[in-house]
Scaffold this motif. Sequence first.
Motif, mmCIF file in Angstrom:
data_model
loop_
_atom_site.group_PDB
_atom_site.id
_atom_site.type_symbol
_atom_site.label_atom_id
_atom_site.label_comp_id
_atom_site.label_asym_id
_atom_site.label_seq_id
_atom_site.Cartn_x
_atom_site.Cartn_y
_atom_site.Cartn_z
ATOM 1 N N UNK A 139 -18.419 13.381 -19.457
ATOM 2 C CA UNK A 139 -17.774 14.299 -18.527
ATOM 3 C C UNK A 139 -16.517 13.655 -17.960
ATOM 4 N N UNK A 140 -15.576 14.509 -17.551
ATOM 5 C CA UNK A 140 -14.361 14.013 -16.896
ATOM 6 C C UNK A 140 -14.135 14.805 -15.608
ATOM 7 N N UNK A 141 -14.012 14.074 -14.506
ATOM 8 C CA UNK A 141 -13.729 14.686 -13.220
ATOM 9 C C UNK A 141 -12.264 14.451 -12.872
ATOM 10 N N UNK A 146 -25.565 14.688 -20.478
ATOM 11 C CA UNK A 146 -24.468 13.883 -19.934
ATOM 12 C C UNK A 146 -25.003 12.654 -19.218
ATOM 13 N N UNK A 147 -24.483 11.511 -19.614
ATOM 14 C CA UNK A 147 -24.891 10.254 -19.012
ATOM 15 C C UNK A 147 -23.730 9.501 -18.357
ATOM 16 N N UNK A 148 -22.510 9.783 -18.802
ATOM 17 C CA UNK A 148 -21.351 9.033 -18.324
ATOM 18 C C UNK A 148 -20.269 9.988 -17.815
ATOM 19 N N UNK A 149 -19.436 9.476 -16.908
ATOM 20 C CA UNK A 149 -18.352 10.276 -16.346
ATOM 21 C C UNK A 149 -17.115 9.401 -16.143
ATOM 22 N N UNK A 150 -15.972 9.984 -16.445
ATOM 23 C CA UNK A 150 -14.689 9.329 -16.188
ATOM 24 C C UNK A 150 -14.015 10.076 -15.046
ATOM 25 N N UNK A 151 -13.583 9.345 -14.026
ATOM 26 C CA UNK A 151 -12.898 9.947 -12.882
ATOM 27 C C UNK A 151 -11.406 9.692 -13.050
ATOM 28 N N UNK A 152 -10.710 10.755 -13.407
ATOM 29 C CA UNK A 152 -9.263 10.652 -13.579
ATOM 30 C C UNK A 152 -8.600 10.501 -12.209
ATOM 31 N N UNK A 172 -17.393 5.388 -16.234
ATOM 32 C CA UNK A 172 -16.773 4.569 -17.283
ATOM 33 C C UNK A 172 -15.260 4.543 -17.080
ATOM 34 N N UNK A 173 -14.597 3.583 -17.709
ATOM 35 C CA UNK A 173 -13.168 3.360 -17.481
ATOM 36 C C UNK A 173 -12.257 4.107 -18.444
ATOM 37 N N UNK A 174 -12.831 4.810 -19.399
ATOM 38 C CA UNK A 174 -12.007 5.495 -20.397
ATOM 39 C C UNK A 174 -12.558 6.891 -20.664
ATOM 40 N N UNK A 175 -11.695 7.897 -20.767
ATOM 41 C CA UNK A 175 -12.182 9.251 -21.077
ATOM 42 C C UNK A 175 -12.841 9.335 -22.450
ATOM 43 N N UNK A 176 -12.447 8.468 -23.361
ATOM 44 C CA UNK A 176 -13.045 8.500 -24.698
ATOM 45 C C UNK A 176 -14.501 8.032 -24.701
ATOM 46 N N UNK A 177 -14.896 7.328 -23.649
ATOM 47 C CA UNK A 177 -16.274 6.838 -23.553
ATOM 48 C C UNK A 177 -17.134 7.713 -22.643
ATOM 49 N N UNK A 216 -14.930 18.605 -16.712
ATOM 50 C CA UNK A 216 -14.848 19.006 -18.120
ATOM 51 C C UNK A 216 -15.915 18.302 -18.938
ATOM 52 N N UNK A 217 -16.460 19.043 -19.891
ATOM 53 C CA UNK A 217 -17.350 18.466 -20.897
ATOM 54 C C UNK A 217 -16.464 17.884 -21.981
ATOM 55 N N UNK A 218 -16.505 16.579 -22.162
ATOM 56 C CA UNK A 218 -15.595 15.920 -23.099
ATOM 57 C C UNK A 218 -15.962 16.156 -24.556
ATOM 58 N N UNK A 219 -17.161 16.654 -24.826
ATOM 59 C CA UNK A 219 -17.574 16.928 -26.204
ATOM 60 C C UNK A 219 -17.149 18.334 -26.638
ATOM 61 N N UNK A 220 -17.300 19.289 -25.731
ATOM 62 C CA UNK A 220 -16.918 20.663 -26.064
ATOM 63 C C UNK A 220 -15.491 20.984 -25.634
ATOM 64 N N UNK A 221 -14.905 20.081 -24.804
ATOM 65 C CA UNK A 221 -13.543 20.269 -24.259
ATOM 66 C C UNK A 221 -13.456 21.513 -23.379
#
Length: 201
Positions: free
Chosen positions: A85-87, A39-45, A77-82, A121-126
């Motif tokens: 990880x998502x926090x 994991x290198x990038x994270x999106x903060x919702x 990053x500014x988008x969950x698609x990029x 969340x791991x955005x690759x494995x969901x």
Amino acid sequence: MSHYPRPSRLLGFVIVAALFFAGCGYHFAASGDALPSSAQTIYVERFGNQTRVTGVNDEVMRYIKDEIDLHRRLKIVDSPSAADLELSGAVRFATEVPTNFNSALEPTQYNQSMVLSAMLRDMHTKKTIWTANNISAGEHTPVVPQTTVATTPTFLQQNLRSNDIANMTDIQTAQSETASSREVLMQRLAQNLYAEMAEGF
């Protein structure tokens, strides 16, 4: 007969405890060892707000992002698609309660406290790889010059001197100290969240 444990037993307990923590992979929070190595990038919702304090979720998010940036382990990053990880999370509790009073029963000190829940969340494995429901922090806030201690880190952070506070009115003191204490509270809350997230506690 002494009720204290013998030195040999105490030493054995210390060794067992040390091995236990080593086996659990205990590390300092800044290392981020519990995060996926790829994991290198994270999106903060945007965090939710379950309190009656308008905008507190957006306020605390700024400190969380600053804390993530500070450790340089993940890039925001500014988008969950990029993101790898998502926090996400929510402010569950935020309060300011008087704790000390003068002889006229007027508050002289308040306690600010806040509680968050969060999920990673791991955005690759969901899959959800970490959750916490009670990330908290608190801070005592003097609101009159007589209860302000000029040597505390919270006071010194304001670049004020003791004679400055002595010349301030109660209202000026309350405004200054409340703002400073809130900043310290938010910083500690963000630090606690990052430590738990990065180490998987």
